[in-house]
Write a protein that holds these residues in place. Structure first.
Motif, mmCIF file in Angstrom:
data_model
loop_
_atom_site.group_PDB
_atom_site.id
_atom_site.type_symbol
_atom_site.label_atom_id
_atom_site.label_comp_id
_atom_site.label_asym_id
_atom_site.label_seq_id
_atom_site.Cartn_x
_atom_site.Cartn_y
_atom_site.Cartn_z
ATOM 1 N N GLN A 1 0.827 -1.208 0.000
ATOM 2 C CA GLN A 1 0.000 0.000 0.000
ATOM 3 C C GLN A 1 0.865 1.264 0.000
ATOM 4 O O GLN A 1 0.523 2.264 -0.638
ATOM 5 N N LEU A 2 1.991 1.206 0.715
ATOM 6 C CA LEU A 2 2.895 2.361 0.802
ATOM 7 C C LEU A 2 3.827 2.454 -0.405
ATOM 8 O O LEU A 2 4.646 3.381 -0.479
ATOM 9 N N LYS A 3 3.746 1.461 -1.307
ATOM 10 C CA LYS A 3 4.625 1.385 -2.487
ATOM 11 C C LYS A 3 6.102 1.310 -2.081
ATOM 12 O O LYS A 3 6.979 1.912 -2.711
ATOM 13 N N LEU A 4 6.345 0.556 -1.025
ATOM 14 C CA LEU A 4 7.703 0.397 -0.514
ATOM 15 C C LEU A 4 8.182 -1.053 -0.542
ATOM 16 O O LEU A 4 9.276 -1.349 -0.067
ATOM 17 N N LEU A 5 7.379 -1.949 -1.083
ATOM 18 C CA LEU A 5 7.726 -3.374 -1.044
ATOM 19 C C LEU A 5 9.020 -3.650 -1.808
ATOM 20 O O LEU A 5 9.925 -4.322 -1.290
ATOM 21 N N ASP A 6 9.132 -3.137 -3.024
ATOM 22 C CA ASP A 6 10.320 -3.410 -3.841
ATOM 23 C C ASP A 6 11.590 -2.852 -3.195
ATOM 24 O O ASP A 6 12.650 -3.478 -3.243
ATOM 25 N N ALA A 7 11.477 -1.687 -2.573
ATOM 26 C CA ALA A 7 12.641 -1.046 -1.970
ATOM 27 C C ALA A 7 13.103 -1.748 -0.694
ATOM 28 O O ALA A 7 14.299 -1.788 -0.392
ATOM 29 N N THR A 8 12.161 -2.307 0.062
ATOM 30 C CA THR A 8 12.515 -2.896 1.357
ATOM 31 C C THR A 8 12.758 -4.398 1.296
ATOM 32 O O THR A 8 13.433 -4.957 2.175
ATOM 33 N N GLN A 9 12.222 -5.070 0.291
ATOM 34 C CA GLN A 9 12.309 -6.532 0.226
ATOM 35 C C GLN A 9 13.738 -7.082 0.336
ATOM 36 O O GLN A 9 13.952 -8.094 1.013
ATOM 37 N N PRO A 10 14.742 -6.453 -0.277
ATOM 38 C CA PRO A 10 16.110 -6.969 -0.145
ATOM 39 C C PRO A 10 16.646 -6.923 1.294
ATOM 40 O O PRO A 10 17.634 -7.588 1.604
ATOM 41 N N LYS A 11 15.981 -6.175 2.152
ATOM 42 C CA LYS A 11 16.437 -6.028 3.541
ATOM 43 C C LYS A 11 15.687 -6.943 4.509
ATOM 44 O O LYS A 11 15.933 -6.918 5.707
ATOM 45 N N PHE A 12 14.782 -7.761 3.991
ATOM 46 C CA PHE A 12 13.962 -8.616 4.851
ATOM 47 C C PHE A 12 14.807 -9.637 5.617
ATOM 48 O O PHE A 12 15.689 -10.283 5.053
ATOM 49 N N VAL A 13 14.493 -9.786 6.891
ATOM 50 C CA VAL A 13 14.953 -10.909 7.707
ATOM 51 C C VAL A 13 13.678 -11.614 8.150
ATOM 52 O O VAL A 13 12.866 -11.042 8.868
ATOM 53 N N GLN A 14 13.475 -12.833 7.683
ATOM 54 C CA GLN A 14 12.184 -13.489 7.871
ATOM 55 C C GLN A 14 12.159 -14.392 9.091
ATOM 56 O O GLN A 14 13.016 -15.251 9.265
ATOM 57 N N GLY A 15 11.156 -14.182 9.949
ATOM 58 C CA GLY A 15 10.959 -15.024 11.119
ATOM 59 C C GLY A 15 9.987 -16.146 10.827
ATOM 60 O O GLY A 15 9.054 -15.977 10.031
ATOM 61 N N GLU A 16 10.185 -17.278 11.476
ATOM 62 C CA GLU A 16 9.283 -18.424 11.294
ATOM 63 C C GLU A 16 7.909 -18.121 11.848
ATOM 64 O O GLU A 16 6.892 -18.582 11.343
ATOM 65 N N ASN A 17 7.872 -17.331 12.915
ATOM 66 C CA ASN A 17 6.614 -16.886 13.510
ATOM 67 C C ASN A 17 6.833 -15.483 14.074
ATOM 68 O O ASN A 17 7.943 -14.950 14.015
ATOM 69 N N ILE A 18 5.793 -14.890 14.628
ATOM 70 C CA ILE A 18 5.908 -13.504 15.087
ATOM 71 C C ILE A 18 6.794 -13.403 16.329
ATOM 72 O O ILE A 18 7.403 -12.355 16.583
ATOM 73 N N ALA A 19 6.900 -14.478 17.104
ATOM 74 C CA ALA A 19 7.786 -14.466 18.271
ATOM 75 C C ALA A 19 9.247 -14.385 17.834
ATOM 76 O O ALA A 19 10.050 -13.644 18.418
ATOM 77 N N GLN A 20 9.611 -15.143 16.808
ATOM 78 C CA GLN A 20 10.983 -15.098 16.302
ATOM 79 C C GLN A 20 11.268 -13.746 15.644
ATOM 80 O O GLN A 20 12.372 -13.209 15.762
ATOM 81 N N THR A 21 10.282 -13.198 14.967
ATOM 82 C CA THR A 21 10.432 -11.879 14.358
ATOM 83 C C THR A 21 10.723 -10.826 15.427
ATOM 84 O O THR A 21 11.618 -9.993 15.275
ATOM 85 N N PHE A 22 9.962 -10.879 16.507
ATOM 86 C CA PHE A 22 10.194 -9.979 17.643
ATOM 87 C C PHE A 22 11.610 -10.159 18.190
ATOM 88 O O PHE A 22 12.301 -9.184 18.511
#
Length: 256
Positions: free
Chosen positions: A155-176
């Motif tokens: 929605q913010l049109k920021l997906l393409d710019a931020t996607q290379p910086k993603f660190v993905q958690g298995e669940n929201i607890a790991q993300t936290f």
């Protein structure tokens, strides 16, 4: 002054023992699968539930999508507190949950959070700045909060710019955990993980407006394995009580 005779005293003790044994026999336990975002409130609710009813709620925490796979493969859960409303509906449709038992127990909120006190501004403009190396996000395929984060960035049109910086958690607890330990400077987490009684517990955050993603309706459902368990029925009833509602809202959830 009259004192009870030893015989009467023994009768009283026997009656008390019978009462305690009967109470213990009536108390049961229920195996509950809980979406990771609801960890803290679920622990409080389980403790209150045991005090009020004598039943024990055995809690397991994880990603909604993974719980779906485990339930489908015969995991012994009797109640499921999901992070969405589609997974319980799917389980009900597939005959793995009790028809008519499903209801929304909480509506979640998404937050962009950093353990650093001044990194995240109140409008989330930090996302546009690019002044960070890593952005933590839960797996959008299995975690509704991860899916909401992707919707927000889109929605913010920021997906393409931020996607290379993603660190993905298995669940929201790991993300936290990624954010709290500094492995990611900021990340999308559940508001319930960073607030208590309406106050931010640490760091800096932007509460994502609900208009940027689909509502995170979290449904509870009784699974087939819990159909005939009185403790499962009691736990589902307890989730609808004013006391449970007070705990749920204290962590930033709404009820409707």
């Amino acid at each position: 002054m009259n004192f009870p005779t030893p015989h009467l005293h023994g009768v009283c003790l026997s009656a008390l023992l019978i009462f305690l044994l009967a109470a213990a026999a009536q108390a049961g336990e229920v195996q509950v699968a809980v979406a990771a975002n609801f960890t803290a409130p679920a622990q409080q609710i389980a403790a209150e539930f045991e005090r009020q009813t004598g039943h024990q709620a055995r809690l397991s925490f994880g990603a909604t999508g993974k719980f779906y796979a485990q339930i489908s493969n015969g995991a012994p859960f009797e109640v499921f507190l999901s992070a969405d409303d589609t997974t319980p509906a799917r389980l009900e449709k597939e005959g793995q949950a009790v028809a008519g038992s499903r209801f929304t127990y909480a509506i979640g909120a998404l937050a962009l959070w950093s353990a650093k006190t001044e990194l995240v501004d109140a409008q989330g403009e930090v996302l546009k700045s690019g002044s960070f190396k890593h952005l933590a996000i839960a797996n959008p395929k299995t975690v509704p909060y991860g899916a909401a984060a992707i919707e927000t960035l889109t929605q913010l049109k920021l997906l393409d710019a931020t996607q290379p910086k993603f660190v993905q958690g298995e669940n929201i607890a790991q993300t936290f955990q990624f954010v709290s330990t500094g492995n990611a400077e900021l990340g999308f987490v559940a508001l319930s993980q960073i607030t208590k009684d309406g106050k931010l517990t640490d760091g800096s955050a932007w509460i994502v407006p609900g208009k940027l993603h689909e509502p995170i309706r979290q449904d509870a459902v009784t699974l087939v394995k819990g159909k005939d368990n009185p403790a499962a029925a009691a736990f589902m009833d307890y989730l609808k009580t004013p006391r449970a509602h007070a705990i749920i809202t204290s962590f930033g959830y709404t009820l409707r």
